[in-house]
Design an enzyme around this catalytic site. Structure first.
Site, PDB file in Angstrom:
ATOM      1  N   SER A 122       0.815  -1.209   0.000  1.00 30.96           N
ATOM      2  CA  SER A 122       0.000   0.000   0.000  1.00 30.96           C
ATOM      3  C   SER A 122       0.852   1.264   0.000  1.00 30.96           C
ATOM      4  O   SER A 122       1.519   1.572  -0.972  1.00 30.96           O
ATOM      5  CB  SER A 122      -0.961  -0.053   1.201  1.00 30.96           C
ATOM      6  OG  SER A 122      -2.031   0.834   1.026  1.00 30.96           O
TER       7      SER A 122
ATOM      8  N   ASP B 204      10.328   6.288  -9.770  1.00 27.93           N
ATOM      9  CA  ASP B 204       9.901   7.079 -10.930  1.00 27.93           C
ATOM     10  C   ASP B 204      10.673   8.391 -11.037  1.00 27.93           C
ATOM     11  O   ASP B 204      11.038   8.823 -12.135  1.00 27.93           O
ATOM     12  CB  ASP B 204       8.400   7.365 -10.858  1.00 27.93           C
ATOM     13  CG  ASP B 204       7.557   6.114 -11.075  1.00 27.93           C
ATOM     14  OD1 ASP B 204       8.076   5.150 -11.666  1.00 27.93           O
ATOM     15  OD2 ASP B 204       6.390   6.104 -10.643  1.00 27.93           O
TER      16      ASP B 204
ATOM     17  N   LYS C  88      -0.666  -4.402  -3.222  1.00 27.45           N
ATOM     18  CA  LYS C  88      -1.962  -3.899  -2.728  1.00 27.45           C
ATOM     19  C   LYS C  88      -2.138  -2.478  -3.253  1.00 27.45           C
ATOM     20  O   LYS C  88      -1.660  -1.513  -2.673  1.00 27.45           O
ATOM     21  CB  LYS C  88      -1.979  -3.939  -1.203  1.00 27.45           C
ATOM     22  CG  LYS C  88      -3.168  -3.230  -0.539  1.00 27.45           C
ATOM     23  CD  LYS C  88      -4.477  -3.923  -0.811  1.00 27.45           C
ATOM     24  CE  LYS C  88      -5.554  -3.456   0.168  1.00 27.45           C
ATOM     25  NZ  LYS C  88      -5.873  -2.031   0.093  1.00 27.45           N
TER      26      LYS C  88
END
Length: 704
Positions: free
Chosen positions: A466, A477, A491
Site C-alpha cells: 500500500s 519514478d 496492494k
C-alpha cells in the site's frame, strides 16, 4: 472514509461451519434482516464497487463455485447428488442476491452441515471402537483435492476418510504420542467441531454466503457481521489486546498473513508469515486443536488481556510435513505509537582499508497521531516528523548515504507517504487515485525544498504494501534513488467501510497509480536490484489471492527526474553479485528459496506407511539442515543437529543484557551473523556505497 488511510484486513472466511440434522436441530433459515442486507450488498457492488461488474450467468457460476469451495473445498463431505438440486444457482445466483432470495443457498448449506455432522459422528464411533492402525500399508493420501471431481458414491468418501483418519493418527504418532493420547487428541478435535456445529447460527451461514459473493469480485471487498464490525473497529484503533498478527484462513488451517510492526509477536520473534497455527492454549491448561475451526473463533482464543500469555502450536512456513510443529509463547500486549516509531542506525562499510558510514532508517508503518494533530498540538508524532529527525541525526554523523527500510511495512496513512517523499524531492506529484467513474485525483508534496538530497536507497520485501509501494514507486519514478529487495505485495486498491441495515460492507472504491501511470495493484513495485526471499509469492501477496484486480495503467503525469540510477544498474548488479557469491547468508537465501519451492511442488501426497513417511521427512529435512550448516560453517558458527533448531537460533534477541561487556559484544556479533534477515540491510548499505561512488565519479567526469 478518507483516502488518507488504506484499510488492510483479511476477510474472515468461515470454514467448516456445521449444524446437526433436522432430527436434533432445526434447519437454519435466513432472517428478514439478512435478506434485506443481501439486497443492499448487491446494490453496493453494482453501483459502488471500483470494478464494472456484470452480474451475468458467468458471475453466478463463479459465485456458486466459490460458495461450494468455501463449504467443502477439499471435496470431502458433499456428493455430486447433494449438489445437483442446487445447480440452478449457477445461472441465477445474481437474481437470488438482488431479490434477497437466500433460501436455496441456506438449504445447500444445511445439506452440507448434515453431511459433516454424520461424518464427525462416524469418526467418533470409530474412536469408541478403538484404533488399530499398523501404519504399514503402501497407501498415500492426496493433500490437495480442490480440483478433484465430486464423489458420486458414499463409498468413495468413506475410503477418503479412512485414509484421513489414519493420517491424523499417524501425524500424532510421529510426535511420539501413544495410542491412548492419539485417541484422546482426535476425540477432542472431532468433539470440538461437533460442539461448534451446535453453536452455528443463521448469521454464520449468511457470512459464508456473502464471503462467496464478495470474494468472487475481489479479495478486499467483504461483508462484516455486526460482531465482526465491532472487532474491526477495535483493530483500526490499535487498542486490540492480543499478539499483533493478522491471520487468514488457508483451507482447514489458519495461517499468519503478516505481523503488526512493533507488536508482541514481532518482538518475540517466534512467528513468521505463512506459519500455520494448529493449536492454541492459555498460560495453563490443555491446548485446543484449531484445525478446521472458524477464523474468528481462533482469533477469540488468541485474544486476551494485556500481560497474559498465549501458547501456540505452530507449523513453520518452511516445514513440508504438518508433524513438524513447535509450541511458542507470546505475552499479549497493546501496540502503541512508540512501538511503531521510526528508528535509525549507522553501518560501517570498509573499502580499501578505509571506513565508510551509511545510515539506515527503519520505517515500520506510516503513522500519524490523528488525535494530537486534530487538537492542534505542534509536536504531534508522525512518520514524516520522526524520519526527519533521524535524517538530521544521520547528516550530523556524516553518513555517505541513507537507506529507508520499508520491509514488512504494510502501509497506513497515505498523507504520510506523500509528505515523506517530500523530504527527498522538491515538491511534486506522488500518486494518482482513480475512482470507479474514471476520475483521477493527484496527490503530492506541495512544500518547497528537500531535507536530504544525497544517495538514497529504499529496501522493500513481499510484505511492503500500500503506502510503502506508493513511496518506493515514486522514488523509483523520480530517479531519486535505488529500490532494493524483492517485489512488493501489490496492494493497489482503496477500500471504504459502509454501514448496512444489518452489518457493514468493506468495498473497493478506487485504485492507486504511480506518477508514471503504472498501477501498483497485483504486480507491486519491482526492485532495481533483486534479493532472494524465503517468502513464497504464491502464498503471500496480492497475486496469491483469488480474484485480485488486474494490473493496468493510466496516463502518466509531468514530473522532473532527479537522476538516472538505471544507467548504473549493470555495474551495481555486477558488484552486488560478486559480493553475494561470497556471502554465506545470501547463498543460503538463494538455495533455500529454490529448495523450498521444489519441496512444495513435490509434496502433493503423504505416505500412510510410518517408515516411509519418516524417511521422506528425514530426507527433506536433511536437505534443509545441510543448507543451514553450510551457512554456519562459512560463518565459523557451531553446526546444528536438527533443522528445527535453526529457527530458534536465528530469532534470538540481539545483544541480550549481560554483566560481561565483552561477552555481550560476542553475543551481538554471533546473533548478527545468525540473523539471515540482517544480510539484506548490510548488503543494501554496500550497494548504496557503490552507488554513491559511481555518482561521484559521474560528477567528476562531467566537470572535466
Amino acid at each position: 472514509m478518507s483516502l488518507f488511510a488504506t484499510l488492510s484486513r483479511s476477510v474472515a472466511l468461515a470454514v467448516m461451519l456445521v449444524v446437526t440434522s433436522p432430527a436434533a436441530f432445526a434447519q437454519l433459515e435466513p432472517t428478514d434482516e439478512q435478506r434485506q442486507a443481501a439486497v443492499e450488498i448487491a446494490d453496493s457492488l453494482r453501483y459502488g464497487h471500483y470494478a464494472d461488474i456484470n452480474f451475468d450467468d458467468a458471475w453466478s457460476q463463479d459465485a456458486f463455485q466459490r460458495y461450494l469451495d468455501i463449504l467443502d473445498g477439499q471435496r470431502a463431505y458433499l456428493l455430486r447428488s447433494d449438489i445437483e438440486p442446487y445447480r440452478h444457482l449457477e445461472t441465477n445466483m445474481a437474481d437470488a442476491l438482488f431479490n434477497g432470495d437466500l433460501d436455496d443457498a441456506f438449504s445447500l448449506y444445511n445439506t452440507f452441515s448434515d453431511r459433516q455432522r454424520a461424518r464427525l459422528e462416524s469418526l467418533l464411533a470409530e474412536l469408541d471402537e478403538g484404533l488399530d492402525f499398523s501404519f504399514e500399508s503402501n497407501e498415500r493420501l492426496e493433500i490437495d483435492r480442490e480440483d478433484t471431481p465430486w464423489a458420486s458414491r458414499q463409498s468413495e468418501l468413506d475410503e477418503l476418510w479412512r485414509k484421513r483418519l489414519e493420517n491424523d493418527a499417524l501425524t500424532l504418532a510421529l510426535t511420539d504420542q501413544d495410542n491412548e493420547q492419539i485417541e484422546t487428541n482426535l476425540r477432542q478435535r472431532y468433539e470440538g467441531q461437533l460442539t461448534r456445529l451446535e453453536q452455528t447460527e443463521a448469521e454464520d451461514v449468511f457470512g459464508v454466503l456473502m464471503a462467496a459473493v464478495t470474494g468472487s469480485i475481489d479479495p478486499h471487498t467483504g461483508y462484516l457481521s455486526p460482531r465482526q464490525g465491532e472487532s474491526f473497529d477495535i483493530q483500526m484503533s490499535l487498542s486490540l489486546e492480543g499478539i499483533g498478527a493478522l491471520l487468514q484462513s488457508d483451507g482447514e488451517y489458519v495461517k499468519v498473513a503478516s505481523l503488526v510492526p512493533g507488536g508482541p509477536a514481532e518482538r518475540a520473534g517466534v512467528l513468521e508469515p505463512a506459519d500455520r497455527i494448529i493449536a492454541v492454549g492459555q498460560e495453563e491448561g490443555e491446548m485446543v486443536n484449531v484445525v478446521g475451526m472458524r477464523l474468528d473463533n481462533v482469533v477469540d482464543l488468541i485474544r486476551g488481556s494485556k500481560g497474559s500469555v498465549v501458547r501456540l502450536d505452530v507449523v513453520p512456513a518452511q516445514a513440508v510435513d504438518m508433524t513438524r510443529s513447535q509450541t511458542v509463547e507470546i505475552t499479549r500486549d497493546t501496540v502503541s505509537l512508540e512501538d511503531q516509531a521510526a528508528s535509525s542506525e549507522i553501518i560501517e562499510v570498509e573499502r580499501d582499508g578505509e571506513p565508510h558510514r551509511l545510515g539506515v532508517i527503519n520505517v515500520p508503518t506510516f503513522y500519524v497521531d490523528f488525535d494530537a494533530w486534530q487538537a492542534g498540538e505542534e509536536e504531534y508524532r508522525s512518520t514524516t516528523r520522526d524520519v526527519a529527525k533521524e535524517v538530521e541525526h544521520l547528516k550530523e554523523e556524516g553518513v555517505e548515504g541513507i537507506v529507508l527500510d520499508l520491509r514488512n511495512n504494510g502501509g497506513g496513512a497515505l498523507q504520510e507517504a506523500n509528505s515523506l517523499i517530500g523530504l527527498f524531492i522538491d515538491r511534486g506529484p506522488t500518486v494518482q487515485v482513480r475512482d470507479a467513474q474514471g476520475r483521477i485525483q493527484l496527490y503530492g508534496d506541495s512544500e518547497a525544498g528537500t531535507l536530504y538530497d544525497g544517495p538514497l536507497g529504499v529496501l522493500v520485501n513481499r510484505l511492503s504494501a500500500s503506502a510503502s509501494e506508493i513511496f518506493a514507486g515514486a522514488i523509483q519514478d523520480y530517479g531519486r534513488g535505488l529500490v532494493l529487495g524483492t517485489p512488493t505485495f501489490g496492494k493497489g486498491t482503496v477500500q471504504t467501510l459502509n454501514e448496512l441495515s444489518h452489518g457493514q460492507i468493506k468495498l473497493t472504491r478506487a485504485k492507486f497509480y504511480r506518477i508514471s501511470g503504472d498501477s501498483t495493484q497485483n504486480r507491486g513495485v519491482e526492485p532495481d536490484i533483486d534479493f532472494p526471499s524465503l517468502i513464497d509469492p504464491e502464498r503471500i501477496g496480492e497475486s496469491s489471492l483469488d480474484n485480485a484486480l488486474a494490473w493496468d495503467t493510466v496516463q502518466d503525469v509531468q514530473y522532473r527526474r532527479y537522476g538516472e540510477p538505471e544507467s548504473m544498474l549493470d555495474k551495481l548488479i555486477a558488484q552486488h553479485d560478486t559480493r553475494a557469491q561470497d556471502n554465506p547468508n545470501f547463498r543460503y537465501l538463494e538455495r533455500q528459496s529454490t529448495l523450498a519451492r521444489q519441496l512444495r511442488e513435490q509434496h502433493t501426497s503423504v505416505s500412510l506407511n510410518r517408515e516411509q513417511r519418516e524417511r521422506e521427512m528425514e530426507a527433506q529435512e536433511a536437505e534443509q539442515l545441510s543448507l543451514e550448516n553450510q551457512r554456519r560453517r562459512a560463518l565459523g558458527l557451531e553446526e546444528l543437529d536438527e533443522w528445527m533448531d535453526a529457527r530458534t537460533d536465528t530469532t534470538a534477541d540481539v545483544g541480550e543484557e549481560s554483566d560481561d561487556a565483552s561477552a555481550q559484544e560476542g553475543e551481538t556479533e554471533e546473533d548478527e551473523a545468525l540473523a539471515v534477515d540482517r544480510a539484506y540491510v548490510l548488503e543494501s548499505a554496500e550497494i548504496l556505497l557503490d552507488y554513491a561512488h559511481l555518482q561521484a565519479s559521474q560528477r567528476l567526469a562531467a566537470k572535466r
